[in-house]
Write a protein that holds these residues in place. Structure first.
Motif, PDB file in Angstrom:
ATOM      1  N   ASN A 199      -8.862   3.868  -4.877  1.00  8.86           N
ATOM      2  CA  ASN A 199      -7.553   4.261  -4.362  1.00  8.86           C
ATOM      3  C   ASN A 199      -7.377   5.771  -4.407  1.00  8.86           C
ATOM      4  O   ASN A 199      -8.055   6.478  -5.151  1.00  8.86           O
TER       5      ASN A 199
ATOM      6  N   SER B  78     -10.542  -4.570  -1.658  1.00 10.53           N
ATOM      7  CA  SER B  78      -9.158  -4.119  -1.726  1.00 10.53           C
ATOM      8  C   SER B  78      -8.446  -4.798  -2.891  1.00 10.53           C
ATOM      9  O   SER B  78      -8.912  -5.809  -3.423  1.00 10.53           O
TER      10      SER B  78
ATOM     11  N   GLN C  63       0.777  -3.446   0.451  1.00 11.26           N
ATOM     12  CA  GLN C  63      -0.012  -4.245  -0.476  1.00 11.26           C
ATOM     13  C   GLN C  63       0.361  -4.013  -1.927  1.00 11.26           C
ATOM     14  O   GLN C  63       0.338  -4.933  -2.741  1.00 11.26           O
ATOM     15  N   HIS C  64       0.728  -2.752  -2.282  1.00  9.69           N
ATOM     16  CA  HIS C  64       0.890  -2.453  -3.703  1.00  9.69           C
ATOM     17  C   HIS C  64       1.882  -1.320  -3.942  1.00  9.69           C
ATOM     18  O   HIS C  64       2.322  -0.637  -3.014  1.00  9.69           O
TER      19      HIS C  64
ATOM     20  N   SER D 188      -9.819  -0.941 -10.315  1.00  7.55           N
ATOM     21  CA  SER D 188      -9.627   0.078  -9.286  1.00  7.55           C
ATOM     22  C   SER D 188      -9.857   1.437  -9.919  1.00  7.55           C
ATOM     23  O   SER D 188      -9.521   1.653 -11.086  1.00  7.55           O
TER      24      SER D 188
ATOM     25  N   SER E 136      -7.819   1.598  -0.799  1.00  3.74           N
ATOM     26  CA  SER E 136      -6.371   1.529  -0.979  1.00  3.74           C
ATOM     27  C   SER E 136      -5.771   2.928  -0.927  1.00  3.74           C
ATOM     28  O   SER E 136      -6.279   3.842  -1.574  1.00  3.74           O
TER      29      SER E 136
ATOM     30  N   GLY F 166      -0.224   1.125   0.168  1.00  4.94           N
ATOM     31  CA  GLY F 166       0.659   1.017  -0.983  1.00  4.94           C
ATOM     32  C   GLY F 166       1.658   2.153  -0.982  1.00  4.94           C
ATOM     33  O   GLY F 166       1.410   3.210  -0.387  1.00  4.94           O
TER      34      GLY F 166
ATOM     35  N   ASP G 183     -12.167  -1.446  -6.384  1.00  2.00           N
ATOM     36  CA  ASP G 183     -11.318  -0.804  -5.383  1.00  2.00           C
ATOM     37  C   ASP G 183     -11.314   0.696  -5.628  1.00  2.00           C
ATOM     38  O   ASP G 183     -11.389   1.146  -6.773  1.00  2.00           O
TER      39      ASP G 183
ATOM     40  N   GLY H 172      -5.987  -0.704   2.528  1.00  2.00           N
ATOM     41  CA  GLY H 172      -4.773  -1.295   1.995  1.00  2.00           C
ATOM     42  C   GLY H 172      -3.686  -0.251   1.798  1.00  2.00           C
ATOM     43  O   GLY H 172      -3.933   0.831   1.271  1.00  2.00           O
TER      44      GLY H 172
END
Length: 253
Positions: A7, A248, A107-108, A218, A31, A61, A5, A59
């Motif tokens: 991010n 993701s 998601q996070h 990630s 993400s 977060g 992932d 995604g």
């Protein structure tokens, strides 16, 4: 299949102040850690960033920080575990409302700055935040930069956690990050090498030349870097060449 992932911290502009290159970076990541309005961000920026993430199927977060915009959430604050938990739940709730508007979900959670340091140093604060997350949504993923936090998260059977690594910063031999006071352009090939090393071997070279374990699923790229888009383009090319998939966070837990 080897997958990773990517991010990036986003939505950190507010009012007339602009931070980062969100629209340029979003197409290259999987993400987005969106500021919750305390250390940065405002309702309009949150909405715009969620729209952008939804448009690119990224995604969503929350990147919660301490209530300290003047210090960008990087100054130490005396707050109890319960207070920090409330800060996270409050910012999570705001971002969830914007996500719902666009048929998306959060998601996070990835704490920012001094809040992240506080959780790393205090297990009580760390557990309070994680228990708050579970009450709001047990499907949330905790994105952990610090191994201490990651190990605590893994003690909760119902909480998913993903460890993240950094490729546009250097590591000390003890796996702590070297945060630069002024950030210049990074070498795209070196950064791409680091991504492949983390994705395939779970390790990276520290600043002293030793190899350290970074068992990350990630990797974080700083979207405000002067050549962030070039770094991401090079990373994508290298991942394609190495047969490494992008995924993701919810696909990696």
């Amino acid at each position: 299949m080897t997958a990773i992932d990517i991010n990036c911290d986003m939505g950190e502009s507010f009012g007339n102040w602009t931070m980062g290159r969100d629209s340029e970076v979003m197409p290259y990541i999987t993400s987005a850690n969106i500021a919750g309005g305390y250390h940065a961000g405002d309702p309009h920026v949150m909405r715009e960033t969620v729209e952008l993430a939804a448009e690119h199927d990224v995604g969503i977060g929350v990147h919660p920080g301490l209530p300290d915009k003047m210090g960008f959430g990087r100054r130490t604050m005396d707050a109890t575990p319960e207070e920090v938990r409330d800060y996270v739940v409050y910012q999570l709730g705001a971002l969830t409302a914007f996500a719902n508007r666009h048929g998306a979900s959060v998601q996070h959670v990835k704490p920012h700055g001094a809040m992240y340091s506080m959780l790393s140093e205090s297990e009580a604060h760390c557990r309070a935040v994680m228990e708050g997350m579970l009450e709001v949504d047990p499907d949330l993923v905790y994105l952990a930069t610090d191994m201490n936090i990651y190990e605590v998260a893994r003690e909760y059977d119902e909480l998913d956690a993903v460890f993240e690594g950094y490729v546009d910063l250097d590591y000390n031999p003890d796996r702590t990050l070297i945060v630069e006071k002024s950030v210049g352009p990074k070498d795209p090939e070196l950064v791409a090498d680091r991504v492949v090393s983390i994705a395939t071997r779970g390790e990276i070279e520290a600043v002293d030349g030793t190899t350290i374990n970074v068992p990350a699923s990630s990797i974080c790229i700083h979207g405000d870097g002067s050549n962030a888009v070039e770094l991401l383009e090079t990373i994508h090319d290298r991942l394609d060449a190495e047969g490494i998939e992008l995924a993701s966070l919810d696909e990696l837990v």
